[in-house]
Write a protein that holds these residues in place. Structure first.
Motif, PDB file in Angstrom:
ATOM      1  N   TRP A  32     -12.252  54.804  54.937  1.00  0.00           N
ATOM      2  CA  TRP A  32     -11.029  54.541  55.422  1.00  0.00           C
ATOM      3  C   TRP A  32     -11.033  54.435  56.855  1.00  0.00           C
ATOM      4  CZ3 TRP A  32      -7.461  52.481  52.400  1.00  0.00           C
ATOM      5  CH2 TRP A  32      -7.277  52.778  51.060  1.00  0.00           C
TER       6      TRP A  32
ATOM      7  N   TRP B 115      -5.465  51.743  58.608  1.00  0.00           N
ATOM      8  CA  TRP B 115      -5.416  52.440  57.306  1.00  0.00           C
ATOM      9  C   TRP B 115      -5.129  54.087  57.602  1.00  0.00           C
ATOM     10  CZ3 TRP B 115      -5.039  49.326  53.340  1.00  0.00           C
ATOM     11  CH2 TRP B 115      -5.633  48.010  53.731  1.00  0.00           C
ATOM     12  N   ASN B 116      -4.527  54.542  56.781  1.00  0.00           N
ATOM     13  CA  ASN B 116      -4.055  55.764  56.515  1.00  0.00           C
ATOM     14  C   ASN B 116      -4.925  56.375  55.194  1.00  0.00           C
ATOM     15  OD1 ASN B 116      -3.373  58.708  56.273  1.00  0.00           O
ATOM     16  ND2 ASN B 116      -1.371  58.433  57.199  1.00  0.00           N
ATOM     17  N   GLY B 117      -5.961  56.902  55.329  1.00  0.00           N
ATOM     18  CA  GLY B 117      -6.786  57.273  53.988  1.00  0.00           C
ATOM     19  C   GLY B 117      -6.129  58.452  53.325  1.00  0.00           C
ATOM     20  N   LYS B 118      -5.524  59.411  53.931  1.00  0.00           N
ATOM     21  CA  LYS B 118      -4.846  60.409  53.242  1.00  0.00           C
ATOM     22  C   LYS B 118      -3.305  59.892  52.452  1.00  0.00           C
ATOM     23  CE  LYS B 118      -6.688  63.782  56.353  1.00  0.00           C
ATOM     24  NZ  LYS B 118      -6.514  64.922  57.248  1.00  0.00           N
ATOM     25  N   ASP B 119      -2.637  59.131  53.216  1.00  0.00           N
ATOM     26  CA  ASP B 119      -1.378  58.350  52.474  1.00  0.00           C
ATOM     27  C   ASP B 119      -1.392  56.865  52.736  1.00  0.00           C
ATOM     28  OD1 ASP B 119       1.055  57.741  51.743  1.00  0.00           O
ATOM     29  OD2 ASP B 119       1.960  59.033  53.254  1.00  0.00           O
ATOM     30  N   TYR B 120      -1.939  56.045  51.813  1.00  0.00           N
ATOM     31  CA  TYR B 120      -1.988  54.704  51.969  1.00  0.00           C
ATOM     32  C   TYR B 120      -0.818  54.258  52.140  1.00  0.00           C
ATOM     33  CZ  TYR B 120      -2.544  49.854  50.198  1.00  0.00           C
ATOM     34  OH  TYR B 120      -2.578  48.505  50.038  1.00  0.00           O
TER      35      TYR B 120
ATOM     36  N   ASP C 231       1.396  55.008  54.191  1.00  0.00           N
ATOM     37  CA  ASP C 231       1.635  55.141  55.557  1.00  0.00           C
ATOM     38  C   ASP C 231       0.765  54.220  56.660  1.00  0.00           C
ATOM     39  OD1 ASP C 231       3.237  56.339  57.736  1.00  0.00           O
ATOM     40  OD2 ASP C 231       1.605  57.667  58.045  1.00  0.00           O
ATOM     41  N   SER C 232      -0.031  53.357  55.832  1.00  0.00           N
ATOM     42  CA  SER C 232      -0.970  52.539  56.676  1.00  0.00           C
ATOM     43  C   SER C 232       0.046  51.523  57.646  1.00  0.00           C
ATOM     44  CB  SER C 232      -1.829  52.004  55.910  1.00  0.00           C
ATOM     45  OG  SER C 232      -2.849  52.554  55.054  1.00  0.00           O
TER      46      SER C 232
END
Length: 307
Positions: A219, A273-278, A280-281
């Motif tokens: 990510w 991308w936001n790998g901790k919260d898809y 919120d990408s």
């Protein structure tokens, strides 16, 4: 009413809902642009929005879901839209072209089984309209090869190409499609052996072809690089850096050509991308500039102005 979009912020459709179109693709049809992309909410896989100005996006339909119709295909495929455990499969990077021979919109995508990441397959779906319910024709491994991050490109003569990462992302494969876009015709390239490129995006300008891609760092963003060729099936150059070391914290989704005042402007459309919260990408759209010898230059801008 949007008069511009701020890069890196959450973008919303005209009803005020978050716009879900990651890893996607835009197709011009009639007076509107149709933006297809990943939607991982509820039972959805792919959603589509439309806009006449590239700034204000109206939700059209969830065009591929767990409940989508399926149909047999002349290619032997796996047509399951749910995993072995009853959950969702993985559908990533949907791209859509219109095929004039069969009069259908054809979607290609990366498909995994939802349990593990070992299928590395490409999937196909079709529809009579750009925003209708697509019929899923299933997924397969082209000529037996792995196929992950992918894109589609239609050349000026109507030839179409499917480009996807193969061999656990070590190589990039370029396939010419059959004239109905419903199968791979032949493998024309295995590019950049062992260089681990993903997220391909292709464009053509003044008879020169450009392919952009990212390195494989999960990510986390990394350095975008591009290569050039005189034709899709010609010899491609080695890779050259573009943008900064994290490509302004983005990964390529596709290249958008836009006609403006009698000339074509090219935009890099990307995911942050936001790998901790898809969910919120975010999205980023940046213009390309070109040197006199045709080298693309990309610089960060805070906003996207649309048409």
């Amino acid at each position: 009413m949007n008069t511009e979009l701020t890069n890196g912020e959450l973008w919303y459709d005209t009803e005020g809902n978050i716009l879900h179109a990651h890893g996607g693709h835009m197709l011009k049809w009639g007076d509107n642009w149709y933006w297809y992309g990943e939607n991982r909410t509820e039972n959805r896989y792919v959603s589509v929005y439309k806009s006449c100005d590239l700034l204000n996006w109206t939700f059209c339909n969830h065009v591929l879901t767990t409940e989508s119709p399926t149909a047999e295909h002349r290619v032997r495929t796996d047509r399951k839209l749910r995993s072995e455990k009853g959950g969702k499969i993985n559908v990533e990077r949907p791209k859509v072209l219109y095929n004039r021979k069969i009069g259908k919109f054809v979607m290609w995508m990366h498909v995994e089984n939802g349990v593990d990441y070992h299928d590395a397959a490409c999937g196909i779906a079709v529809c009579d309209t750009p925003d209708g319910d697509f019929t899923y024709l299933g997924c397969f491994n082209p000529f037996g090869y792995m196929s992950r991050d992918c894109t589609l490109f239609e050349d000026k003569d109507g030839s179409a190409y499917f480009i996807s990462a193969s061999r656990d992302n070590a190589d990039m494969h370029v396939y010419r499609l059959t004239d109905d876009y419903l199968n791979v015709d032949c493998l024309v390239h295995k590019l950049w052996q062992g260089e681990y490129r993903e997220a391909p995006a292709v464009m053509e300008r003044a008879g020169k072809y450009y392919m952009f891609s990212s390195y494989c760092t999960g990510w986390a963003p990394n350095q975008c690089r591009y290569a050039c060729a005189d034709s899709m099936e010609g010899r491609w150059s080695t890779l050259t850096d573009i943008g900064d070391s994290t490509t302004y914290r983005t990964q390529p989704a596709f290249i958008l050509p836009v006609e403006k005042e009698g000339t074509t402007v090219y935009y890099y459309v990307a995911d942050r991308w936001n790998g901790k919260d898809y969910h919120d990408s975010r999205y980023v759209i940046l213009p390309f500039y070109f040197t006199e010898d045709g080298c693309p230059i990309m610089e960060y801008t805070d906003t996207f102005q649309g048409l």
